[in-house]
Scaffold this motif. Structure first.
Motif, PDB file in Angstrom:
ATOM      1  N   ARG A  20      -3.318   0.357   1.825  1.00  0.00           N
ATOM      2  CA  ARG A  20      -4.532   0.889   0.935  1.00  0.00           C
ATOM      3  C   ARG A  20      -4.735   2.286   0.418  1.00  0.00           C
ATOM      4  O   ARG A  20      -5.129   2.691  -0.747  1.00  0.00           O
ATOM      5  CB  ARG A  20      -5.489   1.029   2.056  1.00  0.00           C
ATOM      6  N   ILE A  21      -3.859   3.083   0.447  1.00  0.00           N
ATOM      7  CA  ILE A  21      -3.175   3.815  -0.781  1.00  0.00           C
ATOM      8  C   ILE A  21      -1.704   4.142  -0.736  1.00  0.00           C
ATOM      9  O   ILE A  21      -0.644   3.746   0.294  1.00  0.00           O
ATOM     10  CB  ILE A  21      -3.140   5.768   0.493  1.00  0.00           C
ATOM     11  N   ILE A  22      -1.733   4.344  -1.484  1.00  0.00           N
ATOM     12  CA  ILE A  22       0.307   4.129  -2.142  1.00  0.00           C
ATOM     13  C   ILE A  22      -0.015   5.367  -3.392  1.00  0.00           C
ATOM     14  O   ILE A  22      -0.399   6.088  -4.191  1.00  0.00           O
ATOM     15  CB  ILE A  22       0.548   2.835  -2.770  1.00  0.00           C
ATOM     16  N   ARG A  23       1.282   6.247  -2.308  1.00  0.00           N
ATOM     17  CA  ARG A  23       1.430   7.517  -3.704  1.00  0.00           C
ATOM     18  C   ARG A  23       3.144   6.700  -3.638  1.00  0.00           C
ATOM     19  O   ARG A  23       3.870   7.064  -3.143  1.00  0.00           O
ATOM     20  CB  ARG A  23       1.596   8.403  -2.616  1.00  0.00           C
ATOM     21  N   GLU A  24       3.269   7.219  -5.310  1.00  0.00           N
ATOM     22  CA  GLU A  24       4.900   7.188  -5.760  1.00  0.00           C
ATOM     23  C   GLU A  24       5.771   8.079  -7.193  1.00  0.00           C
ATOM     24  O   GLU A  24       4.482   8.704  -7.361  1.00  0.00           O
ATOM     25  CB  GLU A  24       5.173   5.939  -6.853  1.00  0.00           C
ATOM     26  N   LEU A  82      -1.624  -7.375  -6.198  1.00  0.00           N
ATOM     27  CA  LEU A  82      -2.418  -6.466  -5.587  1.00  0.00           C
ATOM     28  C   LEU A  82      -3.384  -5.416  -6.060  1.00  0.00           C
ATOM     29  O   LEU A  82      -4.442  -4.792  -5.578  1.00  0.00           O
ATOM     30  CB  LEU A  82      -1.573  -5.528  -4.102  1.00  0.00           C
ATOM     31  N   LEU A  83      -2.773  -5.474  -7.817  1.00  0.00           N
ATOM     32  CA  LEU A  83      -3.481  -4.301  -7.862  1.00  0.00           C
ATOM     33  C   LEU A  83      -5.345  -4.935  -8.567  1.00  0.00           C
ATOM     34  O   LEU A  83      -5.769  -3.758  -9.107  1.00  0.00           O
ATOM     35  CB  LEU A  83      -3.015  -3.575  -8.907  1.00  0.00           C
ATOM     36  N   ARG A  84      -4.691  -6.031  -9.151  1.00  0.00           N
ATOM     37  CA  ARG A  84      -5.942  -6.968  -9.122  1.00  0.00           C
ATOM     38  C   ARG A  84      -6.972  -7.540  -7.948  1.00  0.00           C
ATOM     39  O   ARG A  84      -7.729  -8.190  -8.657  1.00  0.00           O
ATOM     40  CB  ARG A  84      -5.489  -8.044 -10.706  1.00  0.00           C
ATOM     41  N   ALA A  85      -6.802  -7.090  -7.120  1.00  0.00           N
ATOM     42  CA  ALA A  85      -7.477  -7.720  -6.317  1.00  0.00           C
ATOM     43  C   ALA A  85      -9.182  -7.571  -5.722  1.00  0.00           C
ATOM     44  O   ALA A  85      -9.188  -6.232  -6.709  1.00  0.00           O
ATOM     45  CB  ALA A  85      -6.633  -7.418  -5.043  1.00  0.00           C
ATOM     46  N   ASP A  86      -9.350  -7.787  -5.353  1.00  0.00           N
ATOM     47  CA  ASP A  86     -10.855  -6.887  -5.446  1.00  0.00           C
ATOM     48  C   ASP A  86     -11.480  -5.878  -4.534  1.00  0.00           C
ATOM     49  O   ASP A  86     -12.413  -5.000  -5.015  1.00  0.00           O
ATOM     50  CB  ASP A  86     -11.813  -8.118  -4.235  1.00  0.00           C
ATOM     51  N   SER A  87     -10.588  -5.724  -3.593  1.00  0.00           N
ATOM     52  CA  SER A  87      -9.935  -4.653  -3.092  1.00  0.00           C
ATOM     53  C   SER A  87      -9.199  -3.708  -3.903  1.00  0.00           C
ATOM     54  O   SER A  87      -8.609  -3.714  -2.050  1.00  0.00           O
ATOM     55  CB  SER A  87     -11.159  -4.309  -1.987  1.00  0.00           C
ATOM     56  N   PRO A 103     -10.745   4.399 -11.571  1.00  0.00           N
ATOM     57  CA  PRO A 103     -11.435   4.514  -9.908  1.00  0.00           C
ATOM     58  C   PRO A 103     -10.255   4.232  -9.628  1.00  0.00           C
ATOM     59  O   PRO A 103     -10.917   5.413  -7.770  1.00  0.00           O
ATOM     60  CB  PRO A 103     -12.616   3.528 -10.364  1.00  0.00           C
ATOM     61  N   THR A 104      -9.344   4.116  -9.680  1.00  0.00           N
ATOM     62  CA  THR A 104      -8.456   3.470  -8.441  1.00  0.00           C
ATOM     63  C   THR A 104      -6.859   4.238  -8.739  1.00  0.00           C
ATOM     64  O   THR A 104      -5.730   3.193  -7.776  1.00  0.00           O
ATOM     65  CB  THR A 104      -7.549   2.165  -7.957  1.00  0.00           C
ATOM     66  N   CYS A 105      -6.640   4.742  -9.800  1.00  0.00           N
ATOM     67  CA  CYS A 105      -5.654   4.916  -9.884  1.00  0.00           C
ATOM     68  C   CYS A 105      -5.022   6.163 -10.697  1.00  0.00           C
ATOM     69  O   CYS A 105      -6.504   6.406 -11.840  1.00  0.00           O
ATOM     70  CB  CYS A 105      -4.191   3.648 -11.060  1.00  0.00           C
ATOM     71  N   ILE A 106      -4.145   7.240 -10.181  1.00  0.00           N
ATOM     72  CA  ILE A 106      -4.306   8.120 -10.751  1.00  0.00           C
ATOM     73  C   ILE A 106      -3.280   8.324 -11.874  1.00  0.00           C
ATOM     74  O   ILE A 106      -2.186   7.648 -10.588  1.00  0.00           O
ATOM     75  CB  ILE A 106      -4.334   9.816 -10.606  1.00  0.00           C
TER      76      ILE A 106
END
Length: 276
Positions: free
Chosen positions: A102-106, A151-156, A193-196
């Motif tokens: 649910r959270i990915i940090r790279e 997975l980055l284009r999924a609904d959630s 909203p979902t990526c930095i």
């Protein structure tokens, strides 16, 4: 209809043996997963994943299991083996966890992380390295890498945070147009909203992840695993103490990285400096 239990493979690793022993002692005691969850104060879903070796047992669970089953340190001894064991299929396991996270940090010090690579950039990466891959094999690898990005284009989709070293922006990969396209892709996701995306500038100097890359994957139950990668090897890390150290290192790098607005400006500068 009762749900069919997944077949266990205790001979694969100490982690698998730990899980199979949990199920064996639970069934000998006539306990359901729900009842065991109440006794050891862990969720049913968490225990279920431990039984089938999808999750590394947390440090305090072994003692709670020994107390619940009266096994006199049996699970403590198994945990001591499992916590230092390398997962038998690290890269595949990492891909499975990435898909569930649910959270990915790279952090990447040498190249754009695979989750946000363009096709042309990925193709150039696979063509390098002296591995003498055939064209068809390269295309298979590119397709697999692009497939990960679904997975980055999924609904959630998961929340994604990326830190790249400034060196990533200063070393063009592939043809000029391909490199420009990759920079444009990065600029487009710097602050969504979902990526930095942030850049760790050269001026910061030395840091704890020089020479490698790090992925931190957090599941919906709060469990976090780490994956460290160098030029030729990767290692999946699940021991909570080691993962905690990785998280602290990532937090320090985050503190010294440029904010998204400055990161975007640096990316656009790199694009402007490319030959037309």
């Amino acid at each position: 209809m009762a749900r069919r239990s997944r077949e266990l493979t205790p001979d694969r690793s100490a982690r698998h043996l730990f899980g199979s022993e949990v199920r064996r002692h639970r069934e000998l005691a006539g306990m359901s997963l729900e009842r065991l969850a109440e006794v050891v104060r862990y969720s049913r879903s968490h225990l279920s994943r431990i039984e089938v070796a999808e999750h590394m047992p947390p440090p305090d669970l072994a003692g709670r299991l020994d107390a619940a089953f009266g096994t006199d340190g049996h699970f403590e001894r198994l945990y001591a083996l499992a916590r230092h064991e390398v997962h038998p299929d690290q890269y595949r396991r990492r891909m499975q966890l990435e898909a569930q996270a649910r959270i990915i940090r790279e952090y990447s010090g040498c190249f754009v992380p695979g989750l946000v690579q363009t096709e042309d950039y990925a193709r150039a990466i696979f063509r390098s390295g002296g591995r003498k891959l055939t064209v068809s094999r390269i295309e298979e690898l590119v397709a697999a890498r692009m497939g990960r990005q679904a997975l980055l284009r999924a609904d959630s989709p998961p929340d994604l945070s990326i830190i790249i070293d400034e060196a990533v922006l200063r070393r063009p990969i592939g043809e000029t147009d391909a490199w420009r396209g990759q920079l444009a892709e990065l600029a487009a996701i710097v602050d969504t909203p979902t990526c930095i995306v942030q850049v760790l500038p050269f001026e910061h100097g030395e840091h704890g992840l020089l020479g490698g890359s790090l992925s931190l994957l957090t599941m919906d139950d709060g469990t976090t695993v780490a994956y460290e990668e160098s030029i030729t090897t990767g290692q999946l890390l699940e021991d909570p103490e080691i993962v905690g150290t990785c998280q602290r290192t990532y937090d320090l790098i985050t503190a010294y990285a440029l904010p998204p607005s400055d990161t975007a400006a640096l990316i656009y500068t790199a694009m402007e400096e490319l030959p037309s």
